[in-house]
Motif scaffolding. Structure first.
Motif, short mmCIF file in Angstrom:
data_model
loop_
_atom_site.label_atom_id
_atom_site.label_comp_id
_atom_site.label_asym_id
_atom_site.label_seq_id
_atom_site.Cartn_x
_atom_site.Cartn_y
_atom_site.Cartn_z
N TYR A 160 0.84 -1.20 0.00
CA TYR A 160 0.00 0.00 0.00
C TYR A 160 0.87 1.25 0.00
O TYR A 160 0.62 2.20 0.71
CB TYR A 160 -0.93 0.00 1.22
CG TYR A 160 -1.97 -1.08 1.15
CD1 TYR A 160 -1.68 -2.35 1.64
CD2 TYR A 160 -3.20 -0.84 0.59
CE1 TYR A 160 -2.63 -3.36 1.58
CE2 TYR A 160 -4.16 -1.84 0.53
CZ TYR A 160 -3.87 -3.10 1.01
OH TYR A 160 -4.80 -4.08 0.95
N GLU A 163 -1.14 4.48 -0.71
CA GLU A 163 -2.44 4.70 -0.06
C GLU A 163 -2.47 6.07 0.60
O GLU A 163 -1.51 6.52 1.20
CB GLU A 163 -2.67 3.61 0.99
CG GLU A 163 -3.05 2.26 0.41
CD GLU A 163 -4.49 2.20 -0.03
OE1 GLU A 163 -4.75 1.54 -1.05
OE2 GLU A 163 -5.33 2.83 0.62
N HIS A 385 -1.69 -3.33 11.35
CA HIS A 385 -2.71 -2.86 10.40
C HIS A 385 -2.36 -1.47 9.89
O HIS A 385 -2.55 -1.18 8.70
CB HIS A 385 -4.08 -2.84 11.08
CG HIS A 385 -4.72 -4.19 11.19
ND1 HIS A 385 -5.07 -4.95 10.09
CD2 HIS A 385 -5.07 -4.93 12.28
CE1 HIS A 385 -5.62 -6.09 10.48
NE2 HIS A 385 -5.62 -6.11 11.80
N ASP A 390 -4.27 -0.02 6.70
CA ASP A 390 -5.64 -0.47 7.00
C ASP A 390 -6.09 0.17 8.31
O ASP A 390 -6.10 -0.46 9.36
CB ASP A 390 -5.67 -1.99 7.09
CG ASP A 390 -7.09 -2.54 7.22
OD1 ASP A 390 -8.03 -1.72 7.31
OD2 ASP A 390 -7.25 -3.78 7.25
N ASN A 392 -9.06 1.17 9.24
CA ASN A 392 -10.33 0.69 9.78
C ASN A 392 -10.13 -0.53 10.67
O ASN A 392 -10.72 -0.63 11.75
CB ASN A 392 -11.30 0.36 8.65
CG ASN A 392 -11.77 1.61 7.91
OD1 ASN A 392 -11.84 2.69 8.49
ND2 ASN A 392 -12.07 1.47 6.63
N SER A 393 -9.29 -1.46 10.22
CA SER A 393 -9.01 -2.65 11.04
C SER A 393 -8.27 -2.26 12.31
O SER A 393 -8.53 -2.80 13.39
CB SER A 393 -8.21 -3.67 10.25
OG SER A 393 -8.96 -4.18 9.16
#
Length: 679
Positions: A160, A163, A385, A390, A392-393
């Motif tokens: 990522y 991102e 995470h 990530d 949200n996780s």
């Protein structure tokens, strides 16, 4: 507890006369021999000294000297510092270097450095030493900062990389130039909107478990208080965070029932590793694994030794082998819970170091499944995470932690960061503030002070500067004003610069002489239908519209951008201080009326920022850097250090257009410019 052996205790003991053997083979006390037969004690001592030297050094002389020169023999004896009291008593086994039971030419070769000692002898000696001492836990040494990890940039390493929704968690203060990415540079989270422009990742350090080995002298303060009562400290004199760390420390139980019966062998191999003899330690543990293939502790020791050898060799292949051995150890039957936890944590740490973020995430998920009540493991999982973007996780993980442990400071600061990345500014403040005030391990980080202060500023709360000051006092910021987190130590620091200060006079003159060409090209592509100008994505605006068109990013041309403005790019091509600035950008910036940019700082002190005025309304546009506010002029260059706090207002009746050119800080060496990581 029995008193420790030392030279003082030996000196206090009564010294008994040594027994000697007369010429008839009868043992008599030295005092008797000295008084009988017409010999004095001094003569007896001299006689046996000569005999001892002749016996011990005859083999040495054969190897080392062409003929026996007894003056040299005596000097060599002094050099090696033999224990002559043992020699007089016939205890030559102390100098049996090759382990064959006697002192001969082969032993002399070893003692003179002409031959290496066999591993079997080293292992036996370590085993004997371990058997007579009470083992205690000692932290294993961390991996060297010079260890060079992979940087393959494939799907397994940085899946990522680009991102935009990941949090900037960067916290390195003083950066040393390295040829490649180092461990410290790998310890970074991803970039988040509203944070310094940065795209690196961090591998959070996982504490290495204690091993069942004998501590070195310098490790005595780490012993448990009940074994060393004189080392106890007054709890009132210790910081709260230190007390919490001590309260949480507990010696892990790494041996199962069977392994306790072979503890001496394990300790002997472990001692080799602990003394830095990693090659010998690997061989010793490999031997133990062959002997006891179902022993998790032997396998874990082998992994640790391979890990140490990887550090010594700077070998990622060897480290990958260690990662595999950690996995094998954790999956063997009868592994203790503490060993499983220690092994998998080490595996996750090393996976992160190599950039195997998804693999590390899977390892930590397994750990949390096995130990669901361990909040520290869940916190580590949340970080994993964040490392892959990530959020949200990660947010769900920290919500679970805080539901069980509402006062967990580590979870609070990370949860606060996630809220801030979602632009929930007011909600983020209590979590960031309470987490920092907790003093929990892992909370004293410049990133947390940075974002708490930023959140408070956006809420109009002047206490932001109290937190900036605290961050400065803790060593996270160069000053209250200069709050960049990726710095090279010792660079000249001032908010505003003149062209002469920078030494980039030729670049400044080129920009100012050709400002109309640059302006005309920018205006030709400003139409929204071209799609070249994109909204600012760093969440730095309180209100308004702010578009940017990037030509160079991190020292590289940004796609096909220069095809639209070829004259502008052509002017810059011969200025590597700008086009090669891996910690900066070259871009057009257009700001519409009614725009306000929050006070903020850039990520690094390694660059300076030039603003060339292209279209500047007569009033209403201004920029503040620290406590000095200035305005742009068309055709003129403003230069400032954006690692200092700055703020922008656009209250004019028409748009403002400038050209931004970042350049290397002039005091950086050529080597630093080549080796510093991009931002």
């Amino acid at each position: 507890m029995a008193p420790r052996k030392n030279f003082r205790n030996q000196a206090k003991k009564e010294v008994k006369p040594a027994a000697v053997v007369n010429k008839n083979g009868v043992k008599v006390e030295a005092s008797v021999a000295a008084s009988g037969g017409g010999f004095s004690g001094t003569k007896i001592f001299t006689w046996f000294m000569v005999l001892a030297l002749l016996g011990v050094w005859s083999s040495v002389a054969v190897v080392w000297f062409d003929l026996v020169d007894y003056d040299n023999v005596i000097e060599r004896a002094k050099e090696f510092r033999f224990n002559f009291s043992e020699v007089l008593q016939g205890k030559l086994s102390a100098y049996d270097a090759d382990g064959d039971g006697d002192f001969d030419v082969e032993d002399a070769k070893v003692l003179l450095g002409l031959k290496e000692r066999p591993v079997s002898v080293l292992l036996r000696e370590a085993k004997e030493e371990s058997a007579v001492k009470e083992p205690a836990a000692v932290p294993l040494p961390p991996i060297s900062d010079d260890f060079i990890p992979d940087d393959s940039r494939d799907e397994a390493t940085h899946p990522y990389e680009d991102e935009n929704n990941a949090i900037d968690m960067k916290g390195e203060l003083v950066e040393k130039a390295q040829p490649q990415q180092t461990l410290e540079e790998s310890k970074q989270y991803k970039n988040q909107p509203g944070s310094p422009e940065t795209k690196e990742t961090e591998a959070e350090s996982v504490p290495e478990p204690e091993a069942d080995v004998e501590p070195e002298v310098e490790s005595v303060p780490e012993l448990e208080a009940e074994f060393v009562p004189e080392l106890k400290e007054n709890a009132e004199d210790q910081p709260k965070d230190k007390l919490k760390e001590k309260a949480k420390k507990k010696k892990p139980k790494l041996l199962n029932k069977f392994e306790k019966t072979i503890k001496t062998e394990i300790d002997a191999a472990e001692k080799l590793r602990k003394k830095g003899k990693v090659e010998e330690a690997v061989r010793a543990f490999e031997t133990l694994v062959l002997q006891y293939p179902q022993s998790p502790r032997c396998r874990y020791g082998k992994a640790l030794a391979e890990d140490g050898l990887a550090e010594k060799m700077l070998s990622n292949d060897m480290l990958q082998k260690a990662i595999g051995t950690y996995k094998e150890a954790s999956e063997l039957p009868n592994a203790t819970p503490d060993l499983i936890k220690a092994t998998l944590k080490k595996r996750a740490e090393r996976q992160q170091f190599l950039g195997r973020m998804r693999g590390a995430l899977a390892t930590l998920e397994k750990l949390v499944q096995i130990f669901p009540e361990d909040m520290a493991l869940k916190n580590d999982l949340g970080v994993a995470h964040l490392l892959i973007g990530d959020n949200n996780s990660a947010k769900r993980v920290y919500e679970e932690v805080l539901a069980t442990a509402p006062s967990d400071g580590f979870a609070k600061v990370h949860y606060g960061f996630i809220l801030k990345s979602e632009n929930k500014i007011a909600e983020s403040i209590p979590f960031l503030r309470d987490g920092l005030e907790s003093g929990d391990p892992g909370t004293d980080d410049g990133r947390f002070y940075f974002h708490l202060g930023d959140a408070l500023q956006r809420m109009g709360d002047d206490s932001a500067y109290k937190w900036y000051e605290r961050g400065h006092q803790r060593g996270h910021f160069a000053s209250v004003w200069q709050r960049s987190l990726y710095n090279v130590d010792g660079l000249k620091a001032q908010p505003w610069w003149t062209p002469k200060d920078t030494g980039y006079m030729d670049l400044v003159k080129t920009l100012e002489r050709n400002w109309r060409i640059i302006r005309d090209e920018a205006q030709s592509v400003m139409d929204k239908t071209t799609g070249l100008f994109v909204p600012e994505e760093e969440n730095l605006r309180e209100k308004g519209e702010w578009g940017q068109f990037t030509l160079w990013q991190q020292g590289k041309k940004a796609g096909e951008s220069c095809r639209s403005v070829p004259k502008t790019c052509g002017l810059l091509e011969r200025y590597p201080e700008a086009t090669g600035c891996k910690r900066g950008q070259i871009k057009f910036s257009v700001m519409q009326p009614g725009t306000h940019v929050w006070p903020h700082t850039g990520p690094t002190n390694c660059r300076l920022r030039m603003h060339l005025g292209l279209v500047i309304p007569k009033t209403g546009c201004k920029i503040r850097c620290t406590n000095d506010t200035r305005a742009w002029e068309e055709g003129k260059v403003l230069i400032f250090d954006d690692s200092f706090e700055h703020e922008v207002w656009q209250d004019a009746d028409s748009y403002r257009l400038i050209f931004i050119v970042d350049v290397w800080h002039p005091e950086l060496t050529q080597y630093q410019r080549q080796t510093l990581s991009p931002i």
